[in-house]
Scaffold this motif. Structure first.
Motif, PDB file in Angstrom:
ATOM      1  N   ALA A 207      -1.728   8.167   0.390  1.00 50.46           N
ATOM      2  CA  ALA A 207      -1.339   9.240  -0.757  1.00 50.46           C
ATOM      3  C   ALA A 207      -1.615  10.426  -0.512  1.00 50.46           C
ATOM      4  N   ARG A 208      -2.763  10.840  -0.005  1.00 50.92           N
ATOM      5  CA  ARG A 208      -3.313  12.094   0.002  1.00 50.92           C
ATOM      6  C   ARG A 208      -2.616  13.026   0.764  1.00 50.92           C
ATOM      7  N   PRO A 209      -2.080  13.037   2.102  1.00 53.91           N
ATOM      8  CA  PRO A 209      -0.975  14.056   2.734  1.00 53.91           C
ATOM      9  C   PRO A 209       0.455  14.060   2.032  1.00 53.91           C
ATOM     10  N   TYR A 210       0.739  12.982   1.712  1.00 54.70           N
ATOM     11  CA  TYR A 210       1.975  13.012   0.882  1.00 54.70           C
ATOM     12  C   TYR A 210       1.925  13.634  -0.523  1.00 54.70           C
ATOM     13  N   TRP A 211       0.753  13.670  -1.193  1.00 58.00           N
ATOM     14  CA  TRP A 211       0.541  14.566  -2.285  1.00 58.00           C
ATOM     15  C   TRP A 211       0.727  16.122  -2.114  1.00 58.00           C
ATOM     16  N   TRP A 212       0.343  16.600  -0.998  1.00 59.97           N
ATOM     17  CA  TRP A 212       0.236  18.072  -0.834  1.00 59.97           C
ATOM     18  C   TRP A 212       1.754  18.500  -0.500  1.00 59.97           C
ATOM     19  N   ILE A 213       2.581  17.600   0.011  1.00 61.27           N
ATOM     20  CA  ILE A 213       4.085  17.932   0.522  1.00 61.27           C
ATOM     21  C   ILE A 213       4.740  18.041  -0.936  1.00 61.27           C
ATOM     22  N   ARG A 214       4.330  16.868  -1.942  1.00 70.62           N
ATOM     23  CA  ARG A 214       5.196  16.882  -3.075  1.00 70.62           C
ATOM     24  C   ARG A 214       4.827  18.072  -4.172  1.00 70.62           C
ATOM     25  N   VAL A 215       3.369  18.493  -3.982  1.00 73.80           N
ATOM     26  CA  VAL A 215       2.995  19.372  -4.842  1.00 73.80           C
ATOM     27  C   VAL A 215       3.745  20.900  -4.364  1.00 73.80           C
ATOM     28  N   GLY A 216       3.993  21.120  -3.078  1.00 73.45           N
ATOM     29  CA  GLY A 216       4.899  22.123  -2.452  1.00 73.45           C
ATOM     30  C   GLY A 216       6.225  22.026  -2.884  1.00 73.45           C
TER      31      GLY A 216
ATOM     32  N   LEU B 282      -5.786  19.438  -9.286  1.00 76.08           N
ATOM     33  CA  LEU B 282      -6.088  18.231 -10.041  1.00 76.08           C
ATOM     34  C   LEU B 282      -5.919  16.806  -9.281  1.00 76.08           C
ATOM     35  N   LYS B 283      -5.893  17.068  -7.806  1.00 72.72           N
ATOM     36  CA  LYS B 283      -5.635  15.983  -7.145  1.00 72.72           C
ATOM     37  C   LYS B 283      -6.880  14.882  -7.128  1.00 72.72           C
ATOM     38  N   GLY B 284      -8.092  15.639  -7.011  1.00 68.48           N
ATOM     39  CA  GLY B 284      -9.247  14.719  -7.034  1.00 68.48           C
ATOM     40  C   GLY B 284      -9.383  13.976  -8.593  1.00 68.48           C
ATOM     41  N   PRO B 285      -9.225  14.588  -9.639  1.00 69.94           N
ATOM     42  CA  PRO B 285      -9.339  13.777 -10.795  1.00 69.94           C
ATOM     43  C   PRO B 285      -8.207  12.939 -11.056  1.00 69.94           C
ATOM     44  N   VAL B 286      -7.113  13.052 -10.571  1.00 72.75           N
ATOM     45  CA  VAL B 286      -5.813  12.080 -10.663  1.00 72.75           C
ATOM     46  C   VAL B 286      -6.057  10.902  -9.899  1.00 72.75           C
ATOM     47  N   PHE B 287      -6.345  10.965  -8.602  1.00 74.36           N
ATOM     48  CA  PHE B 287      -6.828   9.772  -7.828  1.00 74.36           C
ATOM     49  C   PHE B 287      -7.973   9.086  -8.350  1.00 74.36           C
TER      50      PHE B 287
ATOM     51  N   HIS C 157       0.744  -1.253   0.067  1.00 78.02           N
ATOM     52  CA  HIS C 157       0.139   0.033   0.156  1.00 78.02           C
ATOM     53  C   HIS C 157       0.853   1.114  -0.017  1.00 78.02           C
ATOM     54  N   SER C 158       1.758   1.312   0.653  1.00 75.47           N
ATOM     55  CA  SER C 158       2.679   2.492   0.773  1.00 75.47           C
ATOM     56  C   SER C 158       3.560   2.406  -0.342  1.00 75.47           C
ATOM     57  N   GLN C 159       4.090   1.387  -0.906  1.00 82.99           N
ATOM     58  CA  GLN C 159       4.569   1.562  -2.218  1.00 82.99           C
ATOM     59  C   GLN C 159       3.859   1.949  -3.360  1.00 82.99           C
ATOM     60  N   ALA C 160       2.336   1.550  -3.447  1.00 82.33           N
ATOM     61  CA  ALA C 160       1.730   2.002  -4.363  1.00 82.33           C
ATOM     62  C   ALA C 160       1.245   3.544  -4.289  1.00 82.33           C
ATOM     63  N   ALA C 161       1.218   3.983  -3.008  1.00 77.94           N
ATOM     64  CA  ALA C 161       1.033   5.132  -2.711  1.00 77.94           C
ATOM     65  C   ALA C 161       1.957   6.359  -3.020  1.00 77.94           C
ATOM     66  N   PHE C 162       3.245   5.592  -2.845  1.00 77.35           N
ATOM     67  CA  PHE C 162       4.420   6.536  -3.376  1.00 77.35           C
ATOM     68  C   PHE C 162       4.545   6.780  -4.996  1.00 77.35           C
ATOM     69  N   ALA C 163       4.228   5.379  -5.693  1.00 78.21           N
ATOM     70  CA  ALA C 163       4.223   5.204  -6.989  1.00 78.21           C
ATOM     71  C   ALA C 163       3.256   6.418  -7.596  1.00 78.21           C
ATOM     72  N   ALA C 164       1.997   6.241  -7.139  1.00 79.61           N
ATOM     73  CA  ALA C 164       1.063   7.247  -7.591  1.00 79.61           C
ATOM     74  C   ALA C 164       1.323   8.881  -7.765  1.00 79.61           C
ATOM     75  N   VAL C 165       1.975   9.221  -6.457  1.00 77.71           N
ATOM     76  CA  VAL C 165       2.287  10.509  -6.084  1.00 77.71           C
ATOM     77  C   VAL C 165       3.569  10.874  -6.860  1.00 77.71           C
ATOM     78  N   ASP C 166       4.628   9.941  -6.492  1.00 77.68           N
ATOM     79  CA  ASP C 166       5.920  10.342  -7.126  1.00 77.68           C
ATOM     80  C   ASP C 166       5.659  10.475  -8.686  1.00 77.68           C
ATOM     81  N   THR C 167       5.167   9.466  -9.569  1.00 77.10           N
ATOM     82  CA  THR C 167       5.317   9.696 -10.719  1.00 77.10           C
ATOM     83  C   THR C 167       4.513  10.524 -11.608  1.00 77.10           C
TER      84      THR C 167
END
Length: 435
Positions: free
Chosen positions: A131-140, A113-118, A46-56
């Motif tokens: 993935a959700r909290p990590y998304w905002w950090i990476r956007v910053g 675009l967070k909602g549409p991407v997820f 689950h953590s690897q998949a969340a990282f993949a989604a946001v990082d990619t």
């Protein structure tokens, strides 16, 4: 500082002097992401998949602006080859300004675009929650990432490869050390993102200081540039041709000394920057779309397949960026030779020699990477995951495709670097559109 003659730029020693630090620079970040992926494997798929989604997703967005590295490096290298120091200053300022503006715009767009991407990635609820909290950090991080890309391109154009590699490697080591510290303490993905944000910001500040404090290797100290020739007589193969090169570029850089000509030069450089950057952005968009499409397809197959996709993608990027170090040598050295090729005949011959040599070296690195990936399959897979379903996906035909593609990828990367050296940005865009 004595200026090297054109032949010196095509020597194996010159190529190695640029390529080796460039390889270190290029693999530092992919290696960090690969280790982070492996560490997250202890938290489960689950953590690897969340990282993949946001990082990619964020990497696809920022890689649209690869022109800030390769294009800026080529344009700065051309200015150095022409001894056009005022033009170089203009291009440096344009690169940094555009990186900051584009970074802010991309971050704002990703936030919307967070909602549409997820939704598009069809993330399982457990994966989306991580993935959700990590998304905002990476956007910053996005504006800082783009500024760092411009810094890398400028320092490459200066041929300050050792400093560039040291800066990037230090950032990666700090990020890696921080990631290990927070993940081994059970802090999770979000705090790891905070480490990425902090180390990227620190690297950007130090990089800007380096740009302000350093000159290109070919330049004398700033105080000497105003009163000393930029090429020593002993360095010139043909003093008349070299003088013609200096006169030709001085006209562009200085005009008649008035404000009007300098404004025209700045506007011209800005329009060229936008045009070439637009060509490269379209090209990068088409290429990066394949990464996002692959991510979306893998997410539809299940969490194990998405985790396997993340592992393979990072492994492919690691080997591809190692090869890209040789391509960087083609860009850094080739841009200098291309700037002189129409005026100094020996520069044209040296450029042909450089093309042949970087192609041979790049192909050799690609072949070695492919063989290593194939032979060490079990060991590499074991480093990334212990999940049996993920291991089963990796152990299939997918691994043969990844290892077999490396020699071809190497040739493509090297040709890219050579095309950037000649500012053939429109051609590379059209080639990708055709494919």
């Amino acid at each position: 500082m004595m200026v090297q003659p054109p032949e010196a730029y095509s020597s194996y020693a010159a190529i190695a002097k640029v390529a080796l630090p460039a390889i270190l620079l290029n693999v530092a970040q992919p290696l960090t992401v690969a280790v982070q992926t492996a560490l997250l494997g202890t938290y489960g798929s689950h953590s690897q998949a969340a990282f993949a989604a946001v990082d990619t997703t964020c990497r696809v967005a920022t890689c649209l602006f690869n022109y800030l590295v390769d294009g800026v490096s080529a344009r700065c290298g051309t200015s150095v080859g022409q001894r056009n120091w005022k033009g170089l200053q203009t291009r440096v300022r344009l690169a940094l300004s555009c990186s900051a503006v584009c970074g802010g715009l991309v971050a704002a767009l990703l936030a919307l675009l967070k909602g549409p991407v997820f939704y598009l990635l069809s993330l399982e609820p457990a994966v989306a929650a991580v993935a959700r909290p990590y998304w905002w950090i990476r956007v910053g991080c996005v504006p800082i990432v783009l500024i760092n890309m411009a810094v890398n391109g400028i320092l490459q154009g200066y041929n300050r490869m050792a400093i560039n590699a040291t800066l990037t490697t230090a950032q990666s080591l700090l990020e890696l050390g921080g990631s290990i510290a927070v993940l081994t303490q059970g802090a999770g993905l979000s705090l790891m993102g905070g480490v990425t944000l902090a180390t990227s910001g620190l690297a950007a500040m130090i990089g800007l200081v380096c740009i302000a404090a350093l000159n290109p290797r070919e330049a004398f100290h700033a105080a000497e540039q105003a009163r000393e020739p930029l090429l020593a007589e002993s360095d010139a193969q043909d003093s008349v041709q070299q003088e013609g090169l200096r006169n030709k570029t001085a006209e562009c850089a200085e005009g008649d000394g008035g404000e009007g000509p300098m404004v025209a030069v700045v506007v011209t450089d800005l329009l060229e920057f936008i045009r070439d950057g637009g060509n490269m952005m379209l090209r990068s968009a088409l290429l990066q779309a394949t990464f996002f499409i692959a991510l979306a397809a893998a997410s539809q197959l299940g969490t194990a397949q998405l985790a396997a996709h993340q592992i393979v993608a990072q492994l492919w990027l690691l080997t591809a960026y190692a090869v890209d170090g040789v391509a960087n040598a083609g860009t850094v050295l080739g841009s200098r030779l291309a700037a002189q090729a129409g005026v100094v005949p020996v520069a044209a011959r040296s450029l042909e020699r450089l093309v042949a040599r970087v192609l041979c070296l790049g192909s050799a690195v690609g072949a070695a990477s492919g063989i290593a990936v194939y032979l060490w399959q079990s060991a590499i897979i074991g480093l990334f995951t212990s999940d049996e379903s993920t291991m089963a996906v990796l152990a299939g035909p997918l691994w043969l495709v990844v290892s077999g593609a490396q020699p071809l990828n190497a040739a493509v990367f090297v040709y890219d670097g050579l095309l950037y050296a000649s500012h053939s940005f429109a051609w590379t865009r059209s080639a990708v559109q055709f494919l």
